[in-house]
Design a protein around this motif. Structure first.
Motif, PDB file in Angstrom:
ATOM      1  N   ILE A  62       0.816  -1.188   0.047  1.00  0.00           N
ATOM      2  CA  ILE A  62       0.092   0.041  -0.043  1.00  0.00           C
ATOM      3  C   ILE A  62       0.766   1.273   0.001  1.00  0.00           C
ATOM      4  N   GLN A  63       2.039   1.202   0.644  1.00  0.00           N
ATOM      5  CA  GLN A  63       2.765   2.317   0.939  1.00  0.00           C
ATOM      6  C   GLN A  63       3.509   2.525  -0.397  1.00  0.00           C
ATOM      7  N   GLN A  64       3.883   1.517  -1.197  1.00  0.00           N
ATOM      8  CA  GLN A  64       4.546   1.492  -2.650  1.00  0.00           C
ATOM      9  C   GLN A  64       3.656   2.267  -3.390  1.00  0.00           C
ATOM     10  N   ASN A  77     -11.451  -2.686   0.949  1.00  0.00           N
ATOM     11  CA  ASN A  77     -12.168  -3.924   0.827  1.00  0.00           C
ATOM     12  C   ASN A  77     -10.952  -5.182   0.790  1.00  0.00           C
ATOM     13  N   ALA A  78      -9.866  -4.801   1.106  1.00  0.00           N
ATOM     14  CA  ALA A  78      -8.861  -6.041   1.178  1.00  0.00           C
ATOM     15  C   ALA A  78      -9.311  -7.198   2.195  1.00  0.00           C
ATOM     16  N   PRO A  79      -9.229  -8.432   1.604  1.00  0.00           N
ATOM     17  CA  PRO A  79      -9.349  -9.464   2.518  1.00  0.00           C
ATOM     18  C   PRO A  79      -8.649  -9.541   3.954  1.00  0.00           C
ATOM     19  N   ASP A  80      -9.337  -9.979   4.949  1.00  0.00           N
ATOM     20  CA  ASP A  80      -8.483 -10.262   6.126  1.00  0.00           C
ATOM     21  C   ASP A  80      -7.742 -11.589   6.051  1.00  0.00           C
ATOM     22  N   PHE A  81      -6.791 -11.774   6.948  1.00  0.00           N
ATOM     23  CA  PHE A  81      -6.044 -12.799   6.958  1.00  0.00           C
ATOM     24  C   PHE A  81      -6.718 -14.128   7.300  1.00  0.00           C
ATOM     25  N   GLU A  82      -7.953 -13.880   7.979  1.00  0.00           N
ATOM     26  CA  GLU A  82      -8.616 -14.977   8.621  1.00  0.00           C
ATOM     27  C   GLU A  82      -9.306 -15.704   7.246  1.00  0.00           C
ATOM     28  N   LEU A  83      -9.491 -15.002   6.322  1.00  0.00           N
ATOM     29  CA  LEU A  83     -10.548 -15.252   5.057  1.00  0.00           C
ATOM     30  C   LEU A  83      -9.592 -16.514   4.202  1.00  0.00           C
ATOM     31  N   ALA A 103      -9.678 -17.364  -5.447  1.00  0.00           N
ATOM     32  CA  ALA A 103     -11.087 -16.844  -4.912  1.00  0.00           C
ATOM     33  C   ALA A 103     -11.555 -15.447  -5.082  1.00  0.00           C
ATOM     34  N   MET A 104     -10.526 -14.583  -4.578  1.00  0.00           N
ATOM     35  CA  MET A 104     -10.433 -13.041  -4.619  1.00  0.00           C
ATOM     36  C   MET A 104     -10.623 -12.634  -6.043  1.00  0.00           C
ATOM     37  N   MET A 105      -9.863 -13.386  -6.907  1.00  0.00           N
ATOM     38  CA  MET A 105      -9.749 -12.785  -8.249  1.00  0.00           C
ATOM     39  C   MET A 105     -11.152 -13.194  -9.097  1.00  0.00           C
ATOM     40  N   GLN A 106     -11.524 -14.374  -8.687  1.00  0.00           N
ATOM     41  CA  GLN A 106     -12.554 -15.077  -9.450  1.00  0.00           C
ATOM     42  C   GLN A 106     -13.851 -13.830  -9.017  1.00  0.00           C
ATOM     43  N   GLU A 107     -13.988 -13.376  -7.605  1.00  0.00           N
ATOM     44  CA  GLU A 107     -14.949 -12.886  -7.197  1.00  0.00           C
ATOM     45  C   GLU A 107     -14.840 -11.369  -7.965  1.00  0.00           C
ATOM     46  N   ARG A 108     -13.698 -11.058  -7.993  1.00  0.00           N
ATOM     47  CA  ARG A 108     -13.562  -9.505  -8.603  1.00  0.00           C
ATOM     48  C   ARG A 108     -13.918  -9.661 -10.056  1.00  0.00           C
ATOM     49  N   ARG A 109     -13.761 -10.719 -10.998  1.00  0.00           N
ATOM     50  CA  ARG A 109     -14.093 -10.862 -12.217  1.00  0.00           C
ATOM     51  C   ARG A 109     -15.704 -10.993 -12.389  1.00  0.00           C
TER      52      ARG A 109
END
Length: 125
Positions: A62-64, A77-83, A103-109
Motif C-alpha cells: 500500500i505504501q509503495q 475492501n482488502a480481505p482479512d488474514f482469516e479469510l 477466490a478473490m480474483m474470481q469474485e472480482r471478475r
C-alpha cells in the motif's frame, strides 16, 4: 592513519550502497498489481505466512502504491488474514494463500462491470 580512514570511508560507502539496493530490491519484489507471491509474504522463509508477515507486506505494498501516486481503489475492501487461513491454525501455507488469492480474483471478475444495484452497465435501463 590516512589509509585507515580511506578504508573506513570505503567500507561505509559499500555498506550504505548495499542497504539502499537491498531496500530497493524489497520494493521491487512487491508487484504493484496482481497477487503477491508466497515467497514475498514468507519473510522469514519458514514455509508459512504468519498474520504479522501478511499484514506487514500488505502495508508495504500500500505504501509503495502511495509513493508511486497510484490509485487506491478498494484498499478498504482488502480481505482479512482469516479469510485465507481456512484451517484456522494462525498461519498460511502456500496452498491456502493461492486458493484465497484465486477466490478473490474470481469474485472480482464476477463483480466487474456491475454498477449500482448489482446490474451491469448495459442492464441498468
Amino acid at each position: 592513519m590516512k589509509t585507515l580512514t580511506k578504508v573506513g570511508v570505503f567500507l561505509c560507502t559499500v555498506l550504505s550502497s548495499l542497504l539502499i539496493f537491498s531496500s530497493l530490491g524489497m520494493a521491487q519484489d512487491l508487484p504493484s498489481r496482481g497477487p503477491i507471491p508466497f515467497a514475498t509474504y514468507d519473510v522469514n522463509s519458514d514455509g508459512f505466512v504468519s498474520q504479522d508477515e501478511f499484514y506487514n507486506i500488505r502495508a508495504k505494498r500500500i505504501q509503495q502504491k502511495v509513493d508511486q501516486g497510484m490509485p487506491m481503489r478498494n484498499v478498504g475492501n482488502a480481505p482479512d488474514f482469516e479469510l485465507f487461513d481456512t484451517n484456522g491454525d494462525g498461519k498460511l501455507t502456500e496452498l491456502e494463500l493461492i486458493k484465497g488469492q484465486n477466490a478473490m480474483m474470481q469474485e472480482r471478475r464476477q463483480n466487474k462491470g456491475k454498477g449500482f444495484g448489482g446490474k451491469g452497465m448495459m442492464q441498468q435501463q
